[in-house]
Design an enzyme around this catalytic site. Structure first.
Site, short mmCIF file in Angstrom:
data_model
loop_
_atom_site.label_atom_id
_atom_site.label_comp_id
_atom_site.label_asym_id
_atom_site.label_seq_id
_atom_site.Cartn_x
_atom_site.Cartn_y
_atom_site.Cartn_z
N TYR A 112 0.82 -1.22 0.00
CA TYR A 112 0.00 0.00 0.00
C TYR A 112 0.85 1.27 0.00
O TYR A 112 1.90 1.30 0.63
CB TYR A 112 -0.91 0.02 1.24
CG TYR A 112 -1.76 1.27 1.27
CD1 TYR A 112 -2.81 1.41 0.38
CD2 TYR A 112 -1.46 2.32 2.13
CE1 TYR A 112 -3.55 2.57 0.35
CE2 TYR A 112 -2.21 3.48 2.12
CZ TYR A 112 -3.27 3.61 1.22
OH TYR A 112 -4.00 4.75 1.19
N TRP A 114 1.14 5.69 -1.69
CA TRP A 114 0.82 6.66 -2.72
C TRP A 114 1.83 6.71 -3.85
O TRP A 114 1.57 7.31 -4.89
CB TRP A 114 0.65 8.05 -2.11
CG TRP A 114 -0.77 8.33 -1.79
CD1 TRP A 114 -1.60 7.56 -1.02
CD2 TRP A 114 -1.54 9.44 -2.25
NE1 TRP A 114 -2.84 8.14 -0.96
CE2 TRP A 114 -2.83 9.31 -1.70
CE3 TRP A 114 -1.27 10.54 -3.05
CZ2 TRP A 114 -3.85 10.23 -1.95
CZ3 TRP A 114 -2.27 11.47 -3.30
CH2 TRP A 114 -3.56 11.30 -2.75
N1 LIG Z 1 -1.81 8.84 12.27
C1 LIG Z 1 -2.24 8.87 11.01
N2 LIG Z 1 -1.67 8.06 10.09
C2 LIG Z 1 -2.09 8.10 8.81
C3 LIG Z 1 -3.12 8.98 8.40
C4 LIG Z 1 -3.72 9.81 9.39
O1 LIG Z 1 -4.65 10.58 9.11
N3 LIG Z 1 -3.24 9.74 10.67
N4 LIG Z 1 -3.51 9.02 7.09
C5 LIG Z 1 -3.33 7.80 6.32
C6 LIG Z 1 -3.54 8.00 4.88
S1 LIG Z 1 -5.05 8.67 4.45
C7 LIG Z 1 -2.67 7.59 3.93
S2 LIG Z 1 -3.15 7.63 2.28
C8 LIG Z 1 -1.36 7.03 4.28
C9 LIG Z 1 -0.24 7.45 3.30
O2 LIG Z 1 0.84 6.60 3.44
P1 LIG Z 1 1.84 6.33 2.22
O3 LIG Z 1 1.14 6.44 0.93
O4 LIG Z 1 2.54 5.06 2.49
O5 LIG Z 1 2.84 7.56 2.39
P2 LIG Z 1 3.85 8.20 1.34
O6 LIG Z 1 4.81 9.01 2.13
O7 LIG Z 1 3.11 8.91 0.26
O8 LIG Z 1 4.61 6.92 0.77
C10 LIG Z 1 4.86 6.70 -0.59
C11 LIG Z 1 6.31 6.25 -0.74
O9 LIG Z 1 6.54 5.94 -2.11
C12 LIG Z 1 7.85 6.38 -2.46
N5 LIG Z 1 7.90 6.57 -3.91
C13 LIG Z 1 7.55 7.66 -4.62
N6 LIG Z 1 7.70 7.43 -5.94
C14 LIG Z 1 8.13 6.17 -6.07
C15 LIG Z 1 8.44 5.34 -7.20
O10 LIG Z 1 8.33 5.73 -8.35
N7 LIG Z 1 8.84 4.06 -6.94
C16 LIG Z 1 8.96 3.59 -5.67
N8 LIG Z 1 9.36 2.33 -5.51
N9 LIG Z 1 8.68 4.35 -4.59
C17 LIG Z 1 8.26 5.61 -4.79
C18 LIG Z 1 8.05 7.65 -1.69
O11 LIG Z 1 9.42 7.95 -1.52
C19 LIG Z 1 7.30 7.34 -0.37
O12 LIG Z 1 8.18 6.87 0.61
O13 LIG Z 1 -1.01 7.44 5.61
C20 LIG Z 1 -2.01 7.06 6.55
N10 LIG Z 1 -1.50 7.27 7.91
N1 LIG Z 2 -1.20 18.86 2.05
C1 LIG Z 2 -1.65 17.60 2.05
N2 LIG Z 2 -2.86 17.30 1.53
C2 LIG Z 2 -3.32 16.03 1.55
C3 LIG Z 2 -2.54 14.97 2.08
C4 LIG Z 2 -1.26 15.30 2.62
O1 LIG Z 2 -0.52 14.43 3.13
N3 LIG Z 2 -0.86 16.61 2.59
N4 LIG Z 2 -3.02 13.66 2.06
C5 LIG Z 2 -4.11 13.35 1.15
C6 LIG Z 2 -4.76 12.09 1.53
S1 LIG Z 2 -3.98 10.62 1.16
C7 LIG Z 2 -5.99 12.03 2.08
S2 LIG Z 2 -6.74 10.51 2.35
C8 LIG Z 2 -6.72 13.23 2.45
C9 LIG Z 2 -7.25 13.11 3.88
O2 LIG Z 2 -8.26 13.99 4.12
P1 LIG Z 2 -8.81 14.11 5.62
O3 LIG Z 2 -8.69 12.82 6.28
O4 LIG Z 2 -10.14 14.71 5.56
O5 LIG Z 2 -7.74 15.17 6.18
P2 LIG Z 2 -7.10 15.45 7.62
O6 LIG Z 2 -6.25 16.64 7.44
O7 LIG Z 2 -6.45 14.23 8.15
O8 LIG Z 2 -8.34 15.78 8.53
C10 LIG Z 2 -9.18 16.86 8.21
C11 LIG Z 2 -9.58 17.59 9.46
O9 LIG Z 2 -10.48 16.82 10.24
C12 LIG Z 2 -10.44 17.37 11.54
N5 LIG Z 2 -10.84 16.41 12.56
C13 LIG Z 2 -10.10 15.40 13.09
N6 LIG Z 2 -10.83 14.73 14.01
C14 LIG Z 2 -12.03 15.32 14.06
C15 LIG Z 2 -13.23 15.07 14.80
O10 LIG Z 2 -13.33 14.15 15.61
N7 LIG Z 2 -14.29 15.89 14.56
C16 LIG Z 2 -14.24 16.90 13.66
N8 LIG Z 2 -15.34 17.60 13.44
N9 LIG Z 2 -13.13 17.18 12.96
C17 LIG Z 2 -12.05 16.39 13.15
C18 LIG Z 2 -9.03 17.80 11.78
O11 LIG Z 2 -9.03 19.05 12.45
C19 LIG Z 2 -8.42 17.83 10.40
O12 LIG Z 2 -7.75 19.05 10.10
O13 LIG Z 2 -5.87 14.39 2.38
C20 LIG Z 2 -5.15 14.46 1.14
N10 LIG Z 2 -4.56 15.77 1.05
MO LIG Z 3 -5.11 8.89 2.13
#
Ligand SMILES: Nc1nc2c(c(=O)[nH]1)N[C@H]1C(S)=C(S)[C@@H](COP(=O)(O)OP(=O)(O)OC[C@H]3O[C@@H](n4cnc5c(=O)[nH]c(N)nc54)[C@H](O)[C@@H]3O)O[C@H]1N2
Ligand SMILES: Nc1nc2c(c(=O)[nH]1)N[C@H]1C(S)=C(S)[C@@H](COP(=O)(O)OP(=O)(O)OC[C@H]3O[C@@H](n4cnc5c(=O)[nH]c(N)nc54)[C@H](O)[C@@H]3O)O[C@H]1N2
Ligand SMILES: [Mo]
Length: 759
Positions: A112, A114
């Protein structure tokens, strides 16, 4: 390459232009037509050639000398750099041994993450395709983004796509909507990003100034877009407020009985629950105020305004990334159903406004050029966030969406394009889990924490070092991604790495189909162009597209499922058992899960620790990607990830702005740099994800470790949203904070691990 040769490319933070800078590095500038370019672009020059780029194949010393086997030395040992043939021979031999001895199920290829933009060089697709040609792998399902909703929604509206695949564009919202009631707000910081990257950031421009009234319900003021009113709510209590809004609509007869009758089932059960018939607790605003901290008069007044015009109820994805995360989504749908506007333009329920650039985007819903992954002969899978449970407990049974599943026994983990030591919860536990397999293979561009926990690290190129084509969901254009830089060191693209493994396993031809990387890019484009032509959309030939740098995607008319359903609920029945929107699901109820009953319900979660920590998405990077770039580095405080505290909570602990604190709970600890702000609710702290995990001895607690850099996932709990979805629940946890004592450990995550070179 000349310094002034600007070429188009795209990243998850959007299409942009890049040029070599003449010193081996890269310069960037926004796309000339982008109304709101992403700040994350500023990270690109710093990450392209950073010292943490993986230069050569590298093997953990203990694995190289002692051979495969479980090891707690992963993440703690030096690496030996070897040549490509050595590395590929070793990996191919282990893949072959494991599949012959234990079957392909023993290979975990979920992988898994991005990765990067680009339809061909998409690391997961490449890896899955490769593993399928050698007999398959144990897979993962769904994602960390909306993995809870994806399982719940089919029970409620018949498919997850009905909600997640279609959202009214901001243009429609501006035209029709009077009020957005936004649970989780509409955080502008997230809306420049989507997988593949949009070519024009229309969503980011719109969210910065939505042009309609927004009630932003969040613990953070900054989640309210320009001019929106902030309703400061206690984290994790939105369901109480949603139920109270429903109670007002019900008791003041502001609900749309005709819609509930015609399009929904189970409202009688839900209404009985609102009135308190089933549990003796009427869900009044006064009841909710005591839980969620929003005043009863404000709840009552908001409910009346919701019924007075066209109202869009939105829930960010963050709310379902939590223990019992199904409930705020289901309750949000129930509220929208009571208002009777589901399926009307600018009304009803929206999920992910403020979470991603494509939600509210105005590009077409279109199939993009896609690399076929083939078929996986192994049926075994895990819900993606159960990775540590799987590695730690082979053979154990668990619940999932009405079924019982069994964890497979994994011997080899193969990861490309993801960072579980970024994305997973309770990283100390994940380290224990990663000690279990015999072999861990990681393809990475940088020395991330996951690369450091591997046995074999294979250096991957970045998008700037290869050719591809890219677009995001609902993007308006497809971008020709030109090569800008030579690969760093001996890095190879994932396709070439896997072709080398396929060669050794006798399936090169099946994997490559005889095409080069450039040949594939051209093939994917041409096949897609032919498909569109059959539908009457005529796009330029590949050479023309490549030269122009981008092509506008055709507008295809869309008729969202819930719009059709509303028009004729009998003809366009939903794929739920009743054919309607289920406000009570007999099927979900029949599973008998106490953590996800048959209708949306307030299920209080345990409190532990003085402060509620929000571990949301970072404003300054994409997850862990770009942490070594300028925008992310500039945000650090005393070299650590910033933690935002309310002045009241800081004063109570003798904590000063700019100082370093130790953030801790029962699971772990990290250091972070203090930012004070009254734009968050007292009792709440924010430590965004993505600081590269940096485990080191905890100077204040001999024998324990902490993350010296500030990764919140040492604190979050590795527990599922519920037994229904087994979704990721990482968004929030409870912690306490104390001043950190000197001497403070230096951050080592931004320098490569110890490496030696085999002569
Ligand atoms: N506590 C907490 N944890 C969370 C979340 C949260 O809200 N709270 N959010 C979650 C969410 S929504 C998501 S989507 C995940 C994201 O988690 P990930 O998608 O695992 O995070 P990334 O840092 O985007 O990891 C992508 C990796 O791919 C590598 N990469 C980029 N390009 C290439 C390529 O061409 N080839 C290869 N082999 N590697 C490459 C990058 O260097 C990077 O290390 O995190 C989750 N974790
Ligand atoms: N700049 C930037 N943008 C991103 C990403 C990134 O890593 N960086 N990641 C992307 C990815 S993979 C995803 S999945 C999306 C995730 O999108 P989301 O999961 O919606 O984004 P978050 O910033 O984790 O959370 C949004 C807001 O929810 C609020 N929140 C948290 N807990 C609660 C709660 O219990 N109640 C209420 N009402 N609000 C709460 C927090 O204040 C937070 O700022 O974002 C995407 N966009
Ligand atoms: Mo995500």
């Amino acid at each position: 390459m000349s310094t002034e040769q600007w070429v188009p490319t795209t990243a998850h933070w959007g299409a942009y232009e890049a040029a070599a800078d003449g010193n081996g590095g890269v310069q960037v500038r926004p796309h000339p037509d982008d109304p709101a370019p992403s700040a994350l672009l500023g990270n690109v020059p710093g990450i392209a050639r950073h010292t943490t780029r993986v230069q050569r194949p590298a093997i953990r010393r203990g694995w190289l000398t002692g051979g495969p086997g479980p090891s707690s030395q992963r993440g703690r040992e030096e690496f030996v750099e070897v040549d490509w043939d050595t590395a590929l021979d070793l990996v191919a031999a282990q893949l072959d041994r494991v599949r012959n001895e234990s079957g392909n199920e023993a290979i975990y290829g979920g992988s898994y993450g991005w990765s990067s933009a680009g339809r061909f060089h998409h690391a997961q697709s490449q890896l899955h395709r490769f593993l399928n040609t050698i007999g398959g792998y144990t897979a993962s399902r769904s994602n960390y983004s909306f993995g809870t909703s994806e399982i719940l929604l089919p029970h409620v509206v018949g498919s997850s796509a009905a909600v997640l695949g279609y959202a009214d564009s901001w243009a429609t919202v501006r035209e029709h909507t009077d009020l957005i009631v936004a649970f989780g707000g509409v955080p502008v910081k997230n809306t420049s990003v989507n997988p593949g990257g949009v070519a024009r950031h229309s969503t980011a421009a719109a969210t910065a100034d939505p042009g309609v009234e927004v009630a932003s319900i969040s613990p953070l003021a900054d989640d309210a877009p320009g001019g929106g009113r902030w309703y400061s709510i206690e984290p994790g209590t939105d369901v109480a407020m949603q139920l109270a809004l429903g109670h007002v609509l019900l008791t003041e007869d502001l609900h749309d009985s005709a819609f509930l009758e015609r399009c929904c089932t189970g409202f009688d059960v839900f209404a009985g629950y609102l009135r308190g018939e089933s549990d003796g607790v009427p869900k009044t605003p006064e009841w909710a105020a005591g839980i969620c901290g929003v005043e009863a008069v404000d709840i009552r007044e908001l409910a009346r305004r919701m019924a007075a015009g066209r109202t869009l109820v939105t829930v960010t994805w963050s709310l379902q990334r939590a223990v019992r995360g199904e409930q705020p989504v289901w309750a949000g749908i129930a509220l929208a159903a009571m208002l009777g506007q589901i399926g009307l333009p600018g009304g009803g329920f929206g999920h992910g406004y403020g979470s991603m650039a494509d939600v509210g985007g105005d590009g077409p819903v279109l199939q993009l050029p896609t690399l076929s992954q083939g078929a996986n002969p192994v049926g075994t899978f895990i819900p993606v966030a159960r990775i540590a449970d799987m590695l730690l407990h082979p053979g154990a049974e668990y619940d999932y969406n009405g079924t019982r599943l069994t964890y497979p026994d994994i011997r080899l983990v193969h990861w490309a394009g993801g960072n579980p030591f970024h994305h997973h919860q309770d990283l100390t536990r994940l380290r224990r889990a990663f000690a279990r397999p015999e072999t861990v293979v990681v393809h990475e561009t940088h020395w991330t924490a996951t690369a450091r926990h591997a046995d074999v690290v294979l250096p991957a190129t970045t998008t700037l070092e290869r050719e591809d084509l890219g677009a995001g969901r609902r993007s308006t254009h497809l971008t020709a991604m030109h090569r800008v830089l030579d690969p760093v060191g001996e890095a190879r693209d994932d396709f070439t790495i896997l072709a080398g493994l396929a060669e050794r396993l006798g399936v090169r031809r099946r994997f490559t189909e005889g095409r080069s990387a450039r040949g594939w890019v051209e093939h994917l484009y041409t096949r897609w162009r032919d498909q569109l032509a059959r539908q009457g959309h005529h796009l330029p030939e590949f050479d023309q597209f490549w030269k122009a740098g981008e092509v506008r995607l055709p507008q295809v008319p869309e008729d969202p499922p819930l719009v059709r359903f509303r028009r004729d609920p009998e003809r366009d029945r939903l794929h739920t058992p009743s054919g309607r929107i289920e406000l009570h699901s007999e099927k979900v109820a029949s599973f008998g899960y106490d953590d996800c009953p048959g209708h949306p319900a307030w299920l209080p979660a345990e409190r532990g620790g003085a402060l509620h920590l929000i571990a949301n998405q970072p404003r300054t990077r994409l997850h862990g990607q770009g942490d070594v770039g300028a925008v992310s580095r500039d945000s650090k405080v005393a070299g650590r990830e910033p933690i935002t505290l309310h002045p009241r909570d800081a004063d109570a602990r003798g904590i000063a702005e700019g100082s370093v604190v130790r953030v801790f709970n029962d699971r772990g600890a990290c250091l972070a740099g203090v930012v004070l702000s009254d734009r968050l609710r007292p009792g709440v702290a924010v430590l965004s994800t993505g600081a590269w995990f940096d485990p080191q001895p905890d100077p204040q607690h001999p024998g324990q470790e902490l993350c010296a850099h500030g990764n919140p996932n040492v604190l979050t709990a590795d527990v599922p949203a519920s037994r229904l979805s087994q979704g990721c629940a990482g968004q929030r946890t409870h912690v306490d904070v104390e001043p950190a004592e000197n001497p403070l450990p230096d951050v080592k995550a931004h320098t490569p691990p110890p490496l030696t070179r085999r002569p």
